[in-house]
Design a protein around this motif. Structure first.
Motif, PDB file in Angstrom:
ATOM      1  N   SER D 138       0.815  -1.211   0.000  1.00 40.09           N
ATOM      2  CA  SER D 138       0.000   0.000   0.000  1.00 40.09           C
ATOM      3  C   SER D 138       0.851   1.265   0.000  1.00 40.09           C
ATOM      4  CB  SER D 138      -0.944   0.011   1.205  1.00 40.09           C
ATOM      5  OG  SER D 138      -0.237   0.340   2.373  1.00 40.09           O
ATOM      6  N   SER D 139       2.169   1.112   0.100  1.00 40.39           N
ATOM      7  CA  SER D 139       2.976   2.333   0.180  1.00 40.39           C
ATOM      8  C   SER D 139       3.398   2.848  -1.195  1.00 40.39           C
ATOM      9  CB  SER D 139       4.197   2.116   1.070  1.00 40.39           C
ATOM     10  OG  SER D 139       4.995   1.110   0.533  1.00 40.39           O
ATOM     11  N   LEU D 140       3.100   2.106  -2.249  1.00 41.13           N
ATOM     12  CA  LEU D 140       3.432   2.573  -3.593  1.00 41.13           C
ATOM     13  C   LEU D 140       2.151   2.668  -4.417  1.00 41.13           C
ATOM     14  CD1 LEU D 140       6.495   0.241  -4.273  1.00 41.13           C
ATOM     15  CD2 LEU D 140       6.522   2.522  -3.288  1.00 41.13           C
ATOM     16  N   ASP D 141       1.946   3.815  -5.055  1.00 40.25           N
ATOM     17  CA  ASP D 141       0.763   4.005  -5.889  1.00 40.25           C
ATOM     18  C   ASP D 141       0.840   3.047  -7.082  1.00 40.25           C
ATOM     19  OD1 ASP D 141      -1.264   4.848  -7.552  1.00 40.25           O
ATOM     20  OD2 ASP D 141      -0.971   6.969  -7.100  1.00 40.25           O
ATOM     21  N   PRO D 142      -0.143   2.122  -7.173  1.00 40.85           N
ATOM     22  CA  PRO D 142      -0.032   1.091  -8.207  1.00 40.85           C
ATOM     23  C   PRO D 142      -0.106   1.633  -9.629  1.00 40.85           C
ATOM     24  CG  PRO D 142      -2.185   1.005  -7.136  1.00 40.85           C
ATOM     25  CD  PRO D 142      -1.328   1.946  -6.337  1.00 40.85           C
ATOM     26  N   ARG D 143      -0.567   2.850  -9.809  1.00 40.53           N
ATOM     27  CA  ARG D 143      -0.716   3.371 -11.156  1.00 40.53           C
ATOM     28  C   ARG D 143       0.466   4.215 -11.623  1.00 40.53           C
ATOM     29  NH1 ARG D 143      -6.103   2.332 -12.820  1.00 40.53           N
ATOM     30  NH2 ARG D 143      -6.765   1.279 -10.964  1.00 40.53           N
ATOM     31  N   MET D 144       1.498   4.311 -10.812  1.00 44.19           N
ATOM     32  CA  MET D 144       2.642   5.123 -11.218  1.00 44.19           C
ATOM     33  C   MET D 144       3.849   4.228 -11.436  1.00 44.19           C
ATOM     34  SD  MET D 144       2.537   8.442  -8.825  1.00 44.19           S
ATOM     35  CE  MET D 144       1.251   9.649  -8.982  1.00 44.19           C
ATOM     36  N   ARG D 148       8.346   7.551 -11.521  1.00 46.96           N
ATOM     37  CA  ARG D 148       7.429   8.630 -11.171  1.00 46.96           C
ATOM     38  C   ARG D 148       7.231   8.698  -9.649  1.00 46.96           C
ATOM     39  NH1 ARG D 148       4.560  11.556  -9.626  1.00 46.96           N
ATOM     40  NH2 ARG D 148       2.732  12.691 -10.368  1.00 46.96           N
ATOM     41  N   SER D 184      11.114   2.485 -15.257  1.00 47.67           N
ATOM     42  CA  SER D 184       9.961   2.503 -16.158  1.00 47.67           C
ATOM     43  C   SER D 184       8.956   1.418 -15.813  1.00 47.67           C
ATOM     44  CB  SER D 184      10.435   2.324 -17.594  1.00 47.67           C
ATOM     45  OG  SER D 184      11.112   1.091 -17.698  1.00 47.67           O
ATOM     46  N   ARG D 185       9.223   0.652 -14.761  1.00 44.27           N
ATOM     47  CA  ARG D 185       8.296  -0.431 -14.442  1.00 44.27           C
ATOM     48  C   ARG D 185       7.294   0.006 -13.389  1.00 44.27           C
ATOM     49  NH1 ARG D 185      12.665  -5.135 -14.666  1.00 44.27           N
ATOM     50  NH2 ARG D 185      12.893  -5.058 -16.920  1.00 44.27           N
ATOM     51  N   TYR D 186       6.273  -0.825 -13.256  1.00 45.10           N
ATOM     52  CA  TYR D 186       5.233  -0.549 -12.275  1.00 45.10           C
ATOM     53  C   TYR D 186       5.445  -1.395 -11.022  1.00 45.10           C
ATOM     54  CZ  TYR D 186       2.844   2.190 -15.735  1.00 45.10           C
ATOM     55  OH  TYR D 186       2.525   3.170 -16.642  1.00 45.10           O
ATOM     56  N   HIS D 188       3.780  -3.419  -9.320  1.00 42.61           N
ATOM     57  CA  HIS D 188       3.287  -4.786  -9.183  1.00 42.61           C
ATOM     58  C   HIS D 188       4.293  -5.820  -9.675  1.00 42.61           C
ATOM     59  CE1 HIS D 188       2.323  -5.147 -13.481  1.00 42.61           C
ATOM     60  NE2 HIS D 188       1.922  -3.911 -13.412  1.00 42.61           N
ATOM     61  N   ALA D 189       5.316  -5.385 -10.393  1.00 38.65           N
ATOM     62  CA  ALA D 189       6.289  -6.330 -10.914  1.00 38.65           C
ATOM     63  C   ALA D 189       7.365  -6.670  -9.895  1.00 38.65           C
ATOM     64  CB  ALA D 189       6.932  -5.761 -12.172  1.00 38.65           C
ATOM     65  N   PHE D 190       7.335  -6.042  -8.738  1.00 40.52           N
ATOM     66  CA  PHE D 190       8.430  -6.223  -7.789  1.00 40.52           C
ATOM     67  C   PHE D 190       8.016  -7.043  -6.577  1.00 40.52           C
ATOM     68  CE2 PHE D 190       9.380  -2.508 -10.252  1.00 40.52           C
ATOM     69  CZ  PHE D 190      10.732  -2.611 -10.494  1.00 40.52           C
TER      70      PHE D 190
END
Lengths: 369, 327, 373, 389
Positions: D138-144, D148, D184-186, D188-190
């Motif tokens: 929840s600490s990272l905005d999933p859409r950025m 960013r 450049s990744r989102y 959810h990939a981490f």
């Protein structure tokens, strides 16, 4: 009634004389729309009677699934694809293969809750919020022990008292949300032990609790184990809890048991590089050294990928190119401690000296790809 | 709990007060009233209606007052049980409504009961037999059920009944009972007629509720306590019906807030098509004829029905879910 | 600080592992992929696109103008299409007098056939409200009557009227929901983000609106509109009436989402980064809530379409001479009429089809946005 | 980047010095104090009754004092619900405090009272105070994109753009052990550990002085937890960071903290240098807490004192010392009077009436670790060297 396959008969000499459950080559897959994940890739372990087996590993290693699979409660889309689960009850002692029973059939239901019961990680969500604690405990008693509602209530109150509830009559008619986390876990334990099972599967029972509460719950479990004489399969990722609670330890990595030994050997004479790294990576109380902890490189690979050879090789400090990344290691028993086995190429020589019949190690692990 | 009910009743009164203001204002902003129609009628019947006569009529119905005054007069009447007089029927509104609101309540309640009686078992079946052919069939029916507007379904049923059975299924009574006093036979006759409007009103609500129930149950079946129940050795039937369904009911009760308005709206429009002696036809004709006291009273009655229904739903929720203790 | 890069080289190596390709895909791309996997929803979407294309080019498709009366064709049954000499054609009609009861009897005479003429000139209209044109998709020779879906009581072509009616019925859903979305998002966001008194006020207001029976209140509003209003004005007001009561559900949803996002750690991180409330709402909350807004909006469109249909059916929504599906269905109010002229129910089929497709679409959206619900 | 430029235009009011504030029972602050908190309270209202008036309050934080010296790590520990997270957030005014003073020694502006700042000044201040969160999801905005997310502070303060911004992001990602192309990744990939690194990169972006680590490793697996702890230590040395480390895992806290403060039901009950606190606790709650930790050593199985009962609710705490119903040493006075936090030894504060007289047990010093007995497997005798199967 099925018997455990013949291949394991040779193992009997090596293994503890008396066990409650012996799992062999258990494989579980989850078939989802994205792909198949292999939760268990041939798990073999044995739970000694009257003792506690700790099952440790990082998230995604399959330790919880193993517990659920023993009760045949792996949630869909999970499927047990192969393996045997030999269970010997206190009364009959002749092993039966639980996997031969139908998942929701009467035999399996008879075992669940009566001979093998289970408690879960989240005491908040594992009790049904709309029924009283008493209702949920006497439900199990009514199912397996007595048809009398009054007697069931008395027994439920008895067991509530036994798990150290301050006011069992009142707690009996309380709803779960009226209890604190620790109290709820006590209620869960009461429910699980209401029919004096042969085996209690405890899936991270104290992870969600505070340390002081955790200590109390662990004490309680130890006491009740003595009293009932049951075995416990203690699933956890907390090595401290393992050291305090368990007699035997099975270390899991990516759906396999990579090492099993007595708790003493696991902590003072670990063999598998994964076990060693795991032990070294936790900060130790009483040292206060501000130096780097040892780390295991990388993290557990995502469940959709399959690693060739030993699944731990990409992270292993003792990685041997050409061996570890090509061949799945077999189980090797330690010469000086017959119940200590490890699945690692470092000990291949020992295996040769020992001349363990190849059929045995294959039956335990099989050759992974 | 007592506090909660008191507070809710207070909110209810406030809400109804605002509804009455808004409704009264809306119904009054249009120029002209049912009186004009009556004046025309009088003129046709017997020549001239004098200016004075018009004025006295207007004064009698309070039409010359500004809206707030009109409102005040009406509200003070309401407090004493006087809801005003209908222009078109020239009768007190309360007597016109009294006979009809009962049927509205009857129809809406039956529709609600029908909705749940059908939606819950079907939803449970659908959720426990996920991805089977019956589940897909139910899903398809749900989509169609929601897509067919109530009045169309009523129309289709009417046409169907008349084409196939050559019978008229409209109304609530057969001819001979229309004006008969209440007898056991009349009640039976009523029940015989009632099921068609009830099904029509409940159809789309049932479809929608089935979907909600299915989704809820799927959620609940993933909960840990369901697994606990299985681990106890309970039979799957008991796991589902005792442990899962009971929990899946809460969100269903919470959706009553959206279900009730649709049932009441459905009742209004279906009654028009099926020509039932409920509030619907009278309300719409009152609106079209600008029979303002009749219209506003109907609107208020429907709002009361809704608000009380919502309160009952909340109390039901507290009764079903021990975690909810209203302060 | 640049020289520091790589100091923790072994740490860096430790953290590196192949991240999957999907890592490069945004949430939107992933949602789009999930959506296109759902064949039923895609079908619904395609059918809807066809519906809206037909509505856009309605006058081109219709052979008759909507108020083209023909007293000779009262309740004319749908004209059969035949393939004659490899052409789509209609048969001629012979009119004979029944001497016993002196009524006209029409019989088809397929020896006398008239092929359909495609892209033929007909009545004049403006394509897309701008380009003056008189070419139509198909026409029949002068003097012949072609009622694909039959005719109504005044001999007007039901096909042409249904096609033209789709303009109002389909657009009112979109426009109405657009208004609802704006109202719902703004008020829902304000309510959820600022909380306190603002929240209280908006919530009470929503509760108030929700305590009113929708259809009766719509009806009351609509009845307050003067009968002599122009079609455009009436359309405008009906849309507003439908959306005034429609935004409440959306407002609640957005509020719930915003309140959930407000407690998330990334919102706290944004505050620490110095972002103002506006910035947090615009860059973090609305983009995240947007997909849910779309889902709710897609679900609200059918409700609005049904609302217009119901109101018009009751004679309180759109009124003749305007044509909408609800207005057309008003002709089907009498069971006795419908019984013998079933084609009058064709607009109902259109309503049901459009609403079903919207639901399929919305369902697909929801699954794509939130695969775990 | 120019730090002074950041503060241009911000009016900070009168400068003050750390000497103006005291903690505990009048103790002056150490000279190199970075953050000091005195009498900090955060109450959340409870509503009830017919008109939903405020009928009480949850005293999540009810008057705590502590200080953090520049460059050190202060651990804030306690069981769930004790108010440690609320305390951390209220101290930097992410939550508006109910009462209390917070002094921050801003590197550019000198000591400032955080509770007096305007929202605009607060935003400036926060460039020097950052936070690392517990939940890596929840600490990272999933859409950025990751880039960013890390760039957000620069975009907000309009400080960097274009090439310079890209370079800075790449640099930050490298520092935390990620690769520049990850920008450049989102999210959810981490994996969880990698996400935590992204969160750390974001916190470091503006070169903060103080970083509040709110349970940064408790959601991670043991092996990844060690990686992140090591990274935090490296970064502290490298960038001269000060940490407020909020955690419930006492082993982790002992490993990483210089000093530790223990909270119980909204109060600070003990604060001391780590060694001192772990070996010579002076508050019975600390003793019980230390005793309860399951030691990862089967030879050290003990059944020490167990606390009866459970942590009381901050909405309805007991009288006197909040710990007295569970305390094995409780006397009559403990039920009556709440002991203040007072200095009982150099740098050692405790809130207990009998701090000096009780002989409490801490954790014994470990000279040898169980696993050290075992030689690393790679150092196996050559006779046992593996042969190809």
């Amino acid at each position: 009634m099925a018997s455990v396959p013949t291949a394991s008969q040779a193992l009997q000499s090596q293994a503890t004389a008396d066990y409650v459950v012996r799992v062999e080559d258990l494989r579980v897959e989850f078939r989802t729309s994205i792909g198949v994940t292999y939760a268990l890739n041939g798990v073999s372990l044995e739970i000694p009677r009257g003792k506690t087996l700790g099952v440790v590993g990082e998230s995604g290693c399959g330790k919880s699934v193993t517990g659920l699979a023993i009760l045949q409660l792996v949630p869909p889309p999970g499927v047990v694809t192969s393996g045997t689960i030999g269970f010997r009850s206190r009364e009959s002692r002749t092993p039966v293969n639980l996997l031969e029973y139908e998942r929701m059939g009467p035999e399996m239901r008879h075992i669940r809750g009566k001979s093998i019961s289970m408690i879960f990680q989240e005491p908040m969500t594992s009790l049904n919020p709309v029924y009283t604690v008493g209702n949920q405990i006497s439900e199990a008693v009514l199912l397996h022990q007595t048809g009398e509602h009054k007697e069931a209530k008395e027994r439920a109150i008895d067991i509530l008292r036994k798990v150290g509830m301050p006011n069992p009559e009142r707690i009996y008619s309380n709803y779960p949300h009226e209890l604190s986390g620790g109290m709820r876990q006590r209620a869960m334990i009461a429910m699980a032990l209401s029919c004096t099972p042969d085996l209690l599967i405890a899936d991270e029972p104290t992870t969600a609790l505070d340390v002081t509460t955790e200590a109390n719950i662990l004490d309680l479990m130890r006491e009740l184990q003595q009293e009932i004489g049951m075995s416990i399969m203690f699933v956890t990722h907390n090595l401290g809890v393992v050291a305090q609670m368990c007699d035997e330890v099975a270390v899991m990595y990516l759906g396999r048991v990579v090492e099993q030994a007595s708790v003493e050997e696991i902590f003072y004479d670990p063999k598998h590089p994964y076990t060693i790294s795991l032990l070294k990576s936790i900060p130790r109380l009483g040292t206060n050294r501000k130096e780097h902890l040892e780390v295991i490189r990388g993290s557990v690979p995502d469940p959709y990928s399959r690693v060739t050879g030993c699944p731990f090789h990409p992270r292993c400090p003792s990685f041997m190119p050409g061996i570890c990344d090509t061949t799945m290691p077999n189980v090797v028993y330690m010469p000086d401690s017959p119940q200590h086995f490890v699945r690692c190429h470092l000990y291949n020589d020992l295996a040769n000296h020992q001349a363990v019949p190849s059929g045995v190690s294959n039956s335990i692990g099989g050759n992974g790809q | 709990m007592g506090n909660y009910i008191l507070r809710r009743l207070l909110y209810m009164v406030i809400t109804l007060f605002f509804v009455s203001i808004i409704g009264f204002f809306i119904i009054n902003i249009v120029p002209g009233s049912a009186l004009d129609a009556r004046i025309n009628q009088l003129r046709q019947q017997g020549g001239e209606v004098s200016y004075q006569e018009i004025q006295s009529l207007k004064a009698r119905y309070g039409l010359n007052d500004p809206i707030p005054v009109k409102y005040w007069k009406w509200v003070s009447g309401v407090v004493h049980g006087d809801f005003g007089e209908s222009f078109t029927y020239q009768a007190p509104v309360s007597s016109l409504i009294g006979s009809r609101i009962g049927f509205s309540i009857l129809l809406s309640s039956f529709a609600l009961i029908f909705t749940w009686l059908v939606a819950i078992p079907v939803g449970v079946y659908s959720a426990t037999h996920r991805y089977t052919i019956p589940d897909y069939a139910v899903t398809l029916l749900q989509f169609i059920g929601v897509a067919v507007p109530d009045f169309l379904l009523a129309l289709i049923l009417l046409v169907f009944a008349s084409k196939v059975f050559h019978s008229d299924i409209g109304g609530l009574f057969s001819q001979q009972y229309q004006n008969a006093p209440w007898t056991w036979a009349k009640i039976q006759n009523l029940l015989g007629h009632l099921w068609i409007p009830v099904i029509v009103i409940a159809a789309s609500a049932t479809a929608w509720t089935t979907r909600v129930m299915r989704a809820n149950l799927l959620d609940v079946l993933n909960q840990q306590y369901v697994q606990t129940a299985r681990a106890k050795g309970l039979r799957e039937v008991i796991v589902v019906w005792k442990h899962a369904v009971r929990n899946a009911l809460h969100p269903l009760i919470m959706t009553l807030g959206t279900l009730l308005p649709s049932l009441i709206s459905g009742e209004v429009i279906v009654s028009i098509v099926l020509n039932l002696p409920t509030t619907g036809p009278l309300y719409v004709s009152a609106l079209i004829n600008k029979d303002m006291y009749l219209a506003i009273t109907f609107l208020m009655a429907l709002s009361v029905l809704l608000v009380v229904g919502n309160l009952l739903a909340d109390l039901l929720l507290a009764w079903v879910d021990p975690r909810i203790r209203y302060e | 600080m640049a020289s520091n890069a790589g100091v923790f080289a072994d740490e860096a190596a430790a953290a590196l592992e192949p991240t999957r390709d999907v890592g490069r895909l945004s949430q939107w791309t992933l949602m789009r992929r999930r959506f296109f996997e759902n064949k039923l929803s895609v079908t619904g979407g395609i059918v809807l696109i066809l519906f809206y294309l037909v509505a856009l080019f309605a006058p081109f498709i219709t052979p008759y103008s909507v108020n083209n009366l023909d007293s000779n064709s009262q309740y004319a049954a749908p004209t059969a299409l035949h393939i004659i000499n490899g052409h789509l054609a209609i048969c001629g009609v012979k009119q004979t007098l029944n001497k016993s009861n002196f009524t006209w009897v029409y019989t088809t005479d397929c020896n006398n056939s008239y092929p359909l003429q495609f892209f033929a000139p007909g009545f004049s209209y403006k394509l897309l409200w701008v380009i003056p044109m008189n070419i139509h998709l198909f026409e029949v020779p002068k003097g012949q009557r072609f009622y694909l879906w039959g005719a109504d009581v005044q001999g007007r072509d039901v096909f042409s009227r249904t096609i033209m009616g789709s303009r109002i019925s389909l657009s009112i859903g979109l426009v109405g929901v657009a208004i609802s979305v704006v109202l719902g998002s703004v008020l829902g966001t304000a309510s959820g983000y600022f909380g306190g008194a603002v929240d209280n006020l908006i919530q009470r207001f929503i509760e108030l609106l929700m305590s009113m029976p929708t259809l009766p209140l719509w009806a009351a509003f609509a009845a307050a509109l003067p009968h002599d209003m122009s079609v455009t004005k009436r359309y405008f007001f009906i849309t507003i009436i439908l959306s005034i009561l429609g935004w409440t559900g959306l407002g609640r949803q957005v509020r719930g989402k915003v309140m959930a996002y407000r407690t998330l750690d990334y919102t706290m991180a944004a505050r620490l980064a110095g972002a103002s409330s506006w910035r947090i709402i615009l860059t973090h909350m609305l983009p995240n809530a947007f997909s849910h807004i779309i889902v709710v909006a897609a679900l609200a469109v059918p409700a609005t379409i049904l609302g217009e249909t119901s109101l018009s059916f009751l004679g309180l929504g759109m009124l003749p001479p305007a044509v909408s599906w609800g207005v057309l269905l008003r002709d089907a109010q009498q069971v006795s009429v419908v019984e013998s002229h079933l084609w009058l129910m064709i607009p109902a089929v259109c309503v049901i089809l459009a609403v079903t497709c919207f639901q399929l679409l919305a369902d697909g959206f929801r699954d794509a946005v939130d695969p775990y619900s | 980047m120019d730090n002074d430029e950041r503060h241009a235009g911000a009016d900070w009011g009168e400068a003050m010095s750390t000497a103006e504030m005291t903690i505990g029972d009048g103790e002056p602050l150490p000279e190199d104090t970075l953050l000091a908190v005195r009498g900090l309270k955060k109450h959340f209202p409870i509503r009830g009754g017919l008109l939903r008036r405020v009928v009480g309050s949850v005293k999540a934080v009810d008057g705590i004092d502590f200080y953090i010296k520049a460059g050190e790590t202060l651990g804030l520990v306690g069981e769930s619900g004790c108010g440690k997270t609320t305390a951390g957030r209220t101290a930097v005014r992410l939550y508006e405090p109910t009462a209390g003073e917070v002094l921050f020694n801003d590197p550019q502006m000198g000591p400032v009272h955080i509770e007096h700042l305007t929202p605009r000044q607060l935003r400036q201040l926060w460039t020097n105070i950052q936070m690392i969160f517990q939940d890596p999801f929840s600490s990272l905005d999933p859409r950025m994109t990751v880039g960013r997310i890390v760039a957000e502070p620069f975009l907000v303060h309009k400080m960097l753009s274009g090439r310079a911004l890209q370079d800075r992001i790449a640099e930050l990602l490298t520092v935390v052990g990620l690769r520049p192309e990850h920008a450049s990744r989102y999210p959810h990939a981490f994996s969880g550990g990698q996400r935590q690194r992204i969160g750390i990169a974001r916190a470091l972006a503006m070169n903060p002085k103080l970083v509040i680590c709110d349970e940064p490793v408790s959601a991670l697996d043991v092996s990844v937890q060690a990686q992140v702890l090591n990274l935090l230590e490296d970064l502290q040395k490298k960038f001269d960071l000060t940490y407020l480390f909020i955690a419930h895992d006492l082993s982790v806290v002992e490993h990483i903290c210089d000093r530790v403060a223990v909270m119980y039901v909204g109060y600070l009950v003990e604060m001391a240098p780590t060694e001192e606190l772990y070996h010579h606790p002076m508050m019975p709650y600390t003793e019980a807490l230390l005793a309860a930790i399951p030691k990862p050593d089967p030879r050290r199985r003990s059944r020490p004192i167990r606390l009866p009962g459970e942590v009381p609710s901050p909405a309805n705490p007991p009288s006197g010392c909040y710990f007295h119903p569970r305390c094995p040493y409780a006397q009559e006075i403990c039920k009556q009077e709440r002991p203040p936090l007072r200095k009982v030894a150099p740098e050692h504060w405790a809130a207990c009436h009998f701090a000096e007289t009780l002989k409490l047990q801490g954790v014994p010093r470990l000279s040898q670790l169980p696993v050290d007995v075992q030689a690393a497997p790679s150092a196996q005798p050559s006779t046992q060297a593996p042969s190809a199967p």
